[in-house]
Design a protein around this motif. Structure first.
Motif: not given
Length: 457
Positions: A97, A139, A101, A94, A217, A107, A142-143
């Motif tokens: 990231n 992650n 990010s 985290d 993102p 990532i 998902r992206l």
């Protein structure tokens, strides 16, 4: 029976027993007794209790299994299991990231950096691949990251524990070949980080050339410097453990085993401070440590017995004469050895390879003209360093083996936590460019041994 026939029977027998599913430890132990029976016969084998071939094997196994450095293996495994079960690794992900990010391929880069840090903490790979598969893979998918890029990054980066100190592969290699583990750790430092750096550079180049493979993102607020500073505490705990383990080793304050013990204590303290300690966490970490250590020890028992039996039967001399009899140049002999490592790595565990093959290959390597090793003859000034350099070559080969079909273990580790739509063929396809990077680093170390000599004392 002559040693040539015994060697052929041994090779066929090993592959047959592995093909029918017999564990390597039991298969090699069975073949060890078979080799001695074929060479000496049952009467000579069991005659002269306390001085015969079986007693020599027992002494060899006892010497290896009672080596003080071997205690570091379960300690490093326990450390990795504790980190996997606690929230230390997730907090590190985290934190990284937050910093990356908004970077193209961020990532994937975070995953590679996290793997490098974890490799410098524990030196094993199974738990790293599983952990990265649980944290990073969802992650990235998902992206909309390219599936092959995500898979390859996780498995290749997660395998760095075999290369970056404190590597358990280097520890076992050092014990088997009687090479300084401290020297091996120093020699592996630069090649290990070159390999990790190659992964990161590849991710950056690939995502810049094809941005669709790593979309940024959508929406969301930009990350400020204040946000990044607030995320830093997530990195402090892992970096503290790395400092404790590697700092004590490279600083010359402790040996490998003591550094492993200090690392375990540091991780336990961090877990207590984070208020994550529970009996369930501690018990699960212990049980996984027992299982992993038990597997390594059983393979060590069997493979050590087989290597010892083959040595007593005259196998290393026979193989050495075969290789030298090919009249290949020095570089050709080394390439042949690398090819054998790669082929065996595709079908056999690294523990078995180092225990079975090194007693045969090491005497040959040590007799090669030292001025012909590498392009620059750097080893000519330090012939005693040849065993260390060859150990790094072996580790890079094992990096390739973790991704090589049909039995690349990294693929099966990831498959155990990957979504159902990701098949094993999909996983192996994602490995191809990363195997190319590993072979590139293997060529670098082979041609330029001075890469491993930067920190030579």
């Amino acid at each position: 029976m002559d040693i040539g026939t015994i060697s052929l029977i041994l090779l066929i027998g090993l592959f047959v027993l592995l093909a029918i599913g017999m564990p390597l430890g039991f298969a090699s132990g069975f073949l060890a007794v078979a080799v001695l029976m074929m060479k000496f016969g049952p009467d000579l084998l069991f005659r002269s209790f306390g001085t015969g071939p079986l007693n020599i094997l027992a002494q060899r196994m006892y010497g290896l299994m009672t080596d003080y450095v071997l205690i570091s293996v379960p300690l490093f495994i326990f450390m990795a299991c504790l980190m996997e079960r606690s929230g230390i690794a997730r907090a590190m992900f985290d934190s990284l990231n937050v910093w990356l990010s908004r970077t193209r391929g961020g990532i994937a880069i975070v995953t590679a950096i996290m793997a490098i840090i974890m490799a410098a903490m524990s030196g094993i790979i199974g738990g790293e691949v599983v952990l990265l598969g649980l944290i990073a893979l969802p992650n990235m998918l998902r992206l909309g990251y390219n599936q092959n890029l995500a898979i390859g990054t996780i498995c290749a980066s997660g395998s760095l524990g075999t290369m970056i100190p404190p590597s358990i592969v280097l520890i076992i290699y050092g014990l088997v070949t009687e090479t300084s583990i401290h020297a091996l750790f120093k020699a592996a430092f630069i090649p290990g980080f070159i390999l990790g750096g190659c992964y990161i550079v590849y991710i950056i180049i690939r995502t810049r050339l094809n941005p669709d493979q790593a979309p940024l993102p959508e929406g969301g607020e930009s990350v400020t410097m204040a946000d990044k500073l607030r995320a830093l505490p997530g990195l402090l705990a892992p970096l503290f453990v790395v400092f404790v383990v590697l700092g004590s080793i490279y600083g010359g304050f402790t040996g490998i085993t003591e550094a492993a013990g200090m690392g375990v204590v540091a991780v336990l303290i961090i877990i207590l401070v984070r208020r994550e300690m529970s009996w369930a966490l501690f018990k699960e970490a212990l049980m996984r440590t027992y299982k992993s250590t038990g597997t390594i020890l059983w393979i060590t028992f069997g493979a050590t017995a087989l290597a010892g039996a083959y040595t007593i039967a005259g196998g290393p001399t026979y193989v050495a004469n075969l290789i030298i009899g090919t009249e290949l140049p020095t570089f050709g002999i080394l390439l042949l050895m690398m090819l054998i490592f790669l082929l065996l790595g595709a079908v056999m565990d690294w523990v078995g390879i180092v225990l079975l093959v090194m007693p045969v290959f090491m005497p040959i390597v040590l007799k090669l003209p030292v001025e012909e090793l590498g392009l620059t003859a750097a080893l000519a000034a330090a012939p005693s360093f040849v065993a260390v350099w060859f150990g790094i070559l072996f580790c890079v080969n094992m990096q390739v083996s973790f991704l090589s079909p049909p039995f690349g273990p990294a693929a099966f580790y990831l498959k155990s936590v990957a979504p159902p739509h990701i098949t094993l063929p999909d996983i192996f396809r994602g490995f191809l460019p990363f195997i190319g990077l590993q072979l590139f680093v293997l060529a670098l170390v082979l041609l330029f041994p001075e890469i491993t000599m930067v920190f030579r004392s």
